[in-house]
Design a protein around this motif. Sequence first.
Motif, mmCIF file in Angstrom:
data_model
loop_
_atom_site.group_PDB
_atom_site.id
_atom_site.type_symbol
_atom_site.label_atom_id
_atom_site.label_comp_id
_atom_site.label_asym_id
_atom_site.label_seq_id
_atom_site.Cartn_x
_atom_site.Cartn_y
_atom_site.Cartn_z
ATOM 1 N N ARG A 29 -8.048 -10.788 1.772
ATOM 2 C CA ARG A 29 -9.497 -10.606 1.684
ATOM 3 C C ARG A 29 -9.787 -9.184 2.141
ATOM 4 N NH1 ARG A 29 -12.864 -15.330 2.177
ATOM 5 N NH2 ARG A 29 -11.656 -17.226 2.418
ATOM 6 N N THR A 30 -10.891 -8.637 1.681
ATOM 7 C CA THR A 30 -11.316 -7.300 2.110
ATOM 8 C C THR A 30 -12.742 -7.390 2.632
ATOM 9 O OG1 THR A 30 -9.888 -6.238 0.477
ATOM 10 C CG2 THR A 30 -11.658 -4.903 1.400
ATOM 11 N N ALA A 31 -12.971 -6.787 3.798
ATOM 12 C CA ALA A 31 -14.297 -6.815 4.406
ATOM 13 C C ALA A 31 -14.442 -5.661 5.394
ATOM 14 C CB ALA A 31 -14.520 -8.143 5.122
ATOM 15 N N SER A 32 -15.674 -5.477 5.869
ATOM 16 C CA SER A 32 -15.971 -4.477 6.888
ATOM 17 C C SER A 32 -15.686 -5.072 8.270
ATOM 18 C CB SER A 32 -17.442 -4.068 6.777
ATOM 19 O OG SER A 32 -17.788 -3.208 7.842
ATOM 20 N N PHE A 33 -14.972 -4.328 9.102
ATOM 21 C CA PHE A 33 -14.602 -4.753 10.447
ATOM 22 C C PHE A 33 -14.911 -3.636 11.435
ATOM 23 C CE2 PHE A 33 -12.332 -7.884 8.126
ATOM 24 C CZ PHE A 33 -11.800 -8.831 8.989
ATOM 25 N N TYR A 34 -14.963 -3.992 12.718
ATOM 26 C CA TYR A 34 -14.992 -3.006 13.790
ATOM 27 C C TYR A 34 -13.850 -3.335 14.724
ATOM 28 C CZ TYR A 34 -17.186 -6.487 16.884
ATOM 29 O OH TYR A 34 -17.451 -7.601 17.629
ATOM 30 N N THR A 35 -13.466 -2.380 15.572
ATOM 31 C CA THR A 35 -12.348 -2.619 16.485
ATOM 32 C C THR A 35 -12.851 -2.750 17.915
ATOM 33 O OG1 THR A 35 -11.957 -0.255 16.762
ATOM 34 C CG2 THR A 35 -10.709 -1.372 15.043
ATOM 35 N N ALA B 173 -16.562 3.630 13.732
ATOM 36 C CA ALA B 173 -17.572 2.591 13.958
ATOM 37 C C ALA B 173 -17.281 1.353 13.113
ATOM 38 C CB ALA B 173 -18.964 3.121 13.648
ATOM 39 N N SER B 174 -16.825 1.556 11.889
ATOM 40 C CA SER B 174 -16.423 0.432 11.047
ATOM 41 C C SER B 174 -15.359 0.907 10.076
ATOM 42 C CB SER B 174 -17.620 -0.156 10.288
ATOM 43 O OG SER B 174 -18.098 0.763 9.342
ATOM 44 N N VAL B 175 -14.530 -0.038 9.652
ATOM 45 C CA VAL B 175 -13.437 0.264 8.735
ATOM 46 C C VAL B 175 -13.353 -0.832 7.678
ATOM 47 C CG1 VAL B 175 -12.017 1.627 10.320
ATOM 48 C CG2 VAL B 175 -11.793 -0.845 10.307
ATOM 49 N N SER B 176 -12.830 -0.474 6.526
ATOM 50 C CA SER B 176 -12.573 -1.455 5.478
ATOM 51 C C SER B 176 -11.176 -2.021 5.720
ATOM 52 C CB SER B 176 -12.640 -0.789 4.099
ATOM 53 O OG SER B 176 -12.286 -1.724 3.103
ATOM 54 N N VAL B 177 -11.111 -3.335 5.880
ATOM 55 C CA VAL B 177 -9.845 -3.988 6.193
ATOM 56 C C VAL B 177 -9.497 -4.985 5.093
ATOM 57 C CG1 VAL B 177 -8.670 -5.520 7.835
ATOM 58 C CG2 VAL B 177 -10.181 -3.727 8.677
ATOM 59 N N VAL C 166 -9.505 -6.571 15.879
ATOM 60 C CA VAL C 166 -10.255 -6.067 14.743
ATOM 61 C C VAL C 166 -11.161 -7.225 14.319
ATOM 62 C CG1 VAL C 166 -10.075 -5.021 12.458
ATOM 63 C CG2 VAL C 166 -8.267 -4.661 14.128
ATOM 64 N N ILE C 167 -12.497 -7.038 14.389
ATOM 65 C CA ILE C 167 -13.447 -8.139 14.265
ATOM 66 C C ILE C 167 -14.371 -7.913 13.070
ATOM 67 C CG2 ILE C 167 -15.258 -9.418 15.479
ATOM 68 C CD1 ILE C 167 -13.420 -7.320 17.757
ATOM 69 N N ALA C 168 -14.576 -8.962 12.293
ATOM 70 C CA ALA C 168 -15.414 -8.867 11.090
ATOM 71 C C ALA C 168 -16.869 -8.577 11.444
ATOM 72 C CB ALA C 168 -15.336 -10.162 10.294
ATOM 73 N N ASN C 169 -17.496 -7.705 10.668
ATOM 74 C CA ASN C 169 -18.918 -7.400 10.849
ATOM 75 C C ASN C 169 -19.817 -8.473 10.249
ATOM 76 O OD1 ASN C 169 -19.014 -4.896 12.284
ATOM 77 N ND2 ASN C 169 -18.178 -3.916 10.458
ATOM 78 N N LYS C 170 -19.325 -9.163 9.228
ATOM 79 C CA LYS C 170 -20.102 -10.218 8.570
ATOM 80 C C LYS C 170 -19.263 -11.485 8.497
ATOM 81 C CE LYS C 170 -22.844 -7.175 5.630
ATOM 82 N NZ LYS C 170 -23.216 -6.858 4.248
ATOM 83 N N LEU D 271 0.385 -7.393 5.528
ATOM 84 C CA LEU D 271 -0.510 -8.257 6.292
ATOM 85 C C LEU D 271 -1.872 -7.619 6.460
ATOM 86 C CD1 LEU D 271 1.859 -9.598 9.091
ATOM 87 C CD2 LEU D 271 0.963 -10.849 7.114
ATOM 88 N N ILE D 272 -1.903 -6.301 6.599
ATOM 89 C CA ILE D 272 -3.175 -5.618 6.835
ATOM 90 C C ILE D 272 -3.114 -4.167 6.386
ATOM 91 C CG2 ILE D 272 -2.529 -5.060 9.219
ATOM 92 C CD1 ILE D 272 -5.525 -5.382 9.940
ATOM 93 N N THR D 273 -4.227 -3.714 5.811
ATOM 94 C CA THR D 273 -4.444 -2.288 5.577
ATOM 95 C C THR D 273 -5.808 -1.948 6.162
ATOM 96 O OG1 THR D 273 -5.464 -2.569 3.394
ATOM 97 C CG2 THR D 273 -3.080 -2.240 3.436
ATOM 98 N N ILE D 274 -5.917 -0.751 6.688
ATOM 99 C CA ILE D 274 -7.191 -0.264 7.222
ATOM 100 C C ILE D 274 -7.549 0.996 6.455
ATOM 101 C CG2 ILE D 274 -8.400 0.639 9.248
ATOM 102 C CD1 ILE D 274 -6.645 -1.139 10.990
ATOM 103 N N ASP D 275 -8.709 0.983 5.835
ATOM 104 C CA ASP D 275 -9.142 2.092 4.976
ATOM 105 C C ASP D 275 -8.035 2.466 3.982
ATOM 106 O OD1 ASP D 275 -11.668 2.167 6.079
ATOM 107 O OD2 ASP D 275 -11.209 3.797 7.465
ATOM 108 N N SER D 276 -7.467 1.452 3.364
ATOM 109 C CA SER D 276 -6.425 1.567 2.327
ATOM 110 C C SER D 276 -5.072 2.052 2.834
ATOM 111 C CB SER D 276 -6.881 2.466 1.175
ATOM 112 O OG SER D 276 -8.039 1.931 0.585
ATOM 113 N N ALA D 277 -4.913 2.269 4.138
ATOM 114 C CA ALA D 277 -3.629 2.708 4.693
ATOM 115 C C ALA D 277 -2.874 1.506 5.251
ATOM 116 C CB ALA D 277 -3.852 3.734 5.796
ATOM 117 N N VAL D 278 -1.615 1.371 4.856
ATOM 118 C CA VAL D 278 -0.772 0.300 5.381
ATOM 119 C C VAL D 278 -0.554 0.546 6.869
ATOM 120 C CG1 VAL D 278 1.512 -0.780 5.265
ATOM 121 C CG2 VAL D 278 0.367 -0.038 3.167
ATOM 122 N N ILE D 279 -0.698 -0.498 7.664
ATOM 123 C CA ILE D 279 -0.525 -0.390 9.109
ATOM 124 C C ILE D 279 0.888 -0.832 9.460
ATOM 125 C CG2 ILE D 279 -1.385 -1.148 11.350
ATOM 126 C CD1 ILE D 279 -3.312 0.642 9.706
ATOM 127 N N GLY D 280 1.657 0.096 9.983
ATOM 128 C CA GLY D 280 3.052 -0.176 10.332
ATOM 129 C C GLY D 280 3.235 -0.445 11.805
#
Length: 123
Positions: free
Chosen positions: A89-95, A74-78, A117-121, A7-16
Amino acid sequence: MPYSGNLITIDSAVIGKLTGYDVGFHKLWAADTGRNMKGENKGTLIGIFPKLTLSFGSLTEDEMASLAAKLNKASVSVTWYDPETKGTRTASFYTGDWQAKVKKKSTMMYAPFEVSVIANKKR
């Protein structure tokens, strides 16, 4: 066929340890938006900014440390699952703000919590 990927990865890491995954499609409207005297709503849609609300179960000390290192940037690739496209989809997000609450000190287990986790754009 049901989606079988992450469902989601943050900075290429699977979130468990996810116990909840909510996707909000938040619209941002321009200043020209509103209702006229006829009651009609008009305006300019600037864009849709996805907001993911992630719920986590209890985490160990190591799991919390690993997750906190991602959430406190400050920002992560999600890469996230979008129900509209039935794909990722992949985009820049902040938490958003979040809290790490110790559930049991003797084992350093952390209580369940949520974070946004909120999209920057716009999408």
